[in-house]
Design a protein around this motif. Sequence first.
Motif, short mmCIF file in Angstrom:
data_model
loop_
_atom_site.label_atom_id
_atom_site.label_comp_id
_atom_site.label_asym_id
_atom_site.label_seq_id
_atom_site.Cartn_x
_atom_site.Cartn_y
_atom_site.Cartn_z
N GLU A 32 -9.92 -3.86 -1.07
CA GLU A 32 -9.44 -2.85 -2.02
C GLU A 32 -9.36 -1.48 -1.37
O GLU A 32 -8.53 -0.65 -1.76
CB GLU A 32 -10.33 -2.82 -3.26
CG GLU A 32 -10.22 -4.05 -4.13
CD GLU A 32 -8.79 -4.33 -4.56
OE1 GLU A 32 -8.08 -3.37 -4.92
OE2 GLU A 32 -8.38 -5.51 -4.53
N ARG B 142 -6.05 -1.60 0.30
CA ARG B 142 -4.97 -1.50 -0.69
C ARG B 142 -4.85 -0.07 -1.21
O ARG B 142 -3.74 0.46 -1.36
CB ARG B 142 -5.24 -2.48 -1.83
CG ARG B 142 -4.12 -2.56 -2.86
CD ARG B 142 -4.33 -3.71 -3.84
NE ARG B 142 -4.01 -5.01 -3.23
CZ ARG B 142 -4.91 -5.94 -2.93
NH1 ARG B 142 -6.20 -5.75 -3.18
NH2 ARG B 142 -4.53 -7.08 -2.38
N ASP B 143 -5.97 0.57 -1.45
CA ASP B 143 -5.97 1.95 -1.94
C ASP B 143 -5.40 2.91 -0.88
O ASP B 143 -4.64 3.82 -1.21
CB ASP B 143 -7.40 2.35 -2.32
CG ASP B 143 -7.48 3.75 -2.90
OD1 ASP B 143 -6.90 3.99 -3.97
OD2 ASP B 143 -8.14 4.61 -2.27
N ALA C 51 -1.63 2.42 -0.67
CA ALA C 51 -0.97 3.03 -1.82
C ALA C 51 -0.91 4.55 -1.67
O ALA C 51 0.13 5.17 -1.93
CB ALA C 51 -1.72 2.65 -3.10
N ASP D 239 2.52 6.77 -1.24
CA ASP D 239 2.75 7.88 -2.17
C ASP D 239 2.93 9.20 -1.41
O ASP D 239 3.80 10.02 -1.75
CB ASP D 239 1.59 8.01 -3.15
CG ASP D 239 1.56 6.86 -4.16
OD1 ASP D 239 2.59 6.16 -4.28
OD2 ASP D 239 0.52 6.67 -4.80
N THR E 45 9.82 -3.13 -4.62
CA THR E 45 9.10 -2.09 -5.34
C THR E 45 8.01 -1.48 -4.46
O THR E 45 7.62 -2.04 -3.43
CB THR E 45 8.45 -2.64 -6.60
OG1 THR E 45 7.40 -3.55 -6.23
CG2 THR E 45 9.47 -3.36 -7.48
N ARG E 46 7.52 -0.34 -4.92
CA ARG E 46 6.42 0.32 -4.21
C ARG E 46 5.20 -0.60 -4.15
O ARG E 46 4.53 -0.72 -3.11
CB ARG E 46 6.12 1.64 -4.92
CG ARG E 46 4.89 2.39 -4.41
CD ARG E 46 3.72 2.17 -5.34
NE ARG E 46 2.66 3.14 -5.17
CZ ARG E 46 1.46 2.97 -5.68
NH1 ARG E 46 1.18 1.91 -6.41
NH2 ARG E 46 0.54 3.90 -5.50
N ASP E 47 4.88 -1.29 -5.26
CA ASP E 47 3.72 -2.18 -5.27
C ASP E 47 3.92 -3.37 -4.34
O ASP E 47 2.96 -3.83 -3.69
CB ASP E 47 3.45 -2.68 -6.70
CG ASP E 47 2.93 -1.57 -7.60
OD1 ASP E 47 2.51 -0.52 -7.07
OD2 ASP E 47 2.95 -1.76 -8.83
N ASP E 48 5.14 -3.87 -4.25
CA ASP E 48 5.42 -4.97 -3.33
C ASP E 48 5.24 -4.51 -1.88
O ASP E 48 4.75 -5.28 -1.03
CB ASP E 48 6.84 -5.50 -3.52
CG ASP E 48 6.97 -6.35 -4.77
OD1 ASP E 48 5.93 -6.81 -5.29
OD2 ASP E 48 8.12 -6.55 -5.23
N VAL F 51 3.18 -2.14 -0.88
CA VAL F 51 1.73 -2.05 -0.67
C VAL F 51 1.17 -3.42 -0.30
O VAL F 51 0.43 -3.56 0.68
CB VAL F 51 1.02 -1.51 -1.93
CG1 VAL F 51 -0.50 -1.65 -1.79
CG2 VAL F 51 1.38 -0.05 -2.18
N GLU F 52 1.53 -4.44 -1.04
CA GLU F 52 1.00 -5.78 -0.78
C GLU F 52 1.49 -6.32 0.56
O GLU F 52 0.74 -7.01 1.27
CB GLU F 52 1.40 -6.74 -1.91
CG GLU F 52 0.67 -6.46 -3.20
CD GLU F 52 -0.85 -6.42 -3.01
OE1 GLU F 52 -1.40 -7.38 -2.44
OE2 GLU F 52 -1.47 -5.42 -3.42
#
Length: 203
Positions: A86, A89-90, A93, A97, A175-178, A180-181
Amino acid sequence: MEPTKRTRLSPDERRAQLIDLGVHMLTERPLEQISVDDIADRAGVSRGLLFHYFGSKHDYHVAIVRHTSADMLARTAPNLDLEPIEILRDVMASYIDYVSENRDTYVSLLRGTASGDPAMREVFEQTRAEMARRVVDQLPTLGIDPTPRIALSVRGWIAFVEEATITWLRDPEITRDDLVELLVTALPAVALSSQMAAALLGT
């Protein structure tokens, strides 16, 4: 931006002001187009005073790059209260950003003429080294020995992060989340064995 009214500042305050003006101007134009005259006019100081603080236009540009790199590292500092995956991941992200908010500056520095300057490259390498150190420092908490092979893999992963992010900024097909992953899962896939990567990612 209107010229800044001349005010009496301490040397540290004046130096910080001049760097902040340069960082702001970097959002408007490439680094090589930031002129001493424009900065002096906006700060309400003479060219000579700017050279007093930075020595040369090149030194001033390097100071701007150091500031932006330090700002990015501060924005992406790991939250050690989280679990290791995490934390990663943080951090990813926060990184995405940050570069999204500073898109033109980020792309200009990494792909513009500044990237070919030895002093600028040194700043970029110091930034990448700090990013790598942050990752490697977390490995013992996972029971992973940070071997030279793993450390090298982490540096390669950072290059991947930069390239993937720049490509995404230019053409965001996911996407932005994709994203990140993608960046999160790429690190253990590159640096660890398949068994260790699966255990870390919970797959």
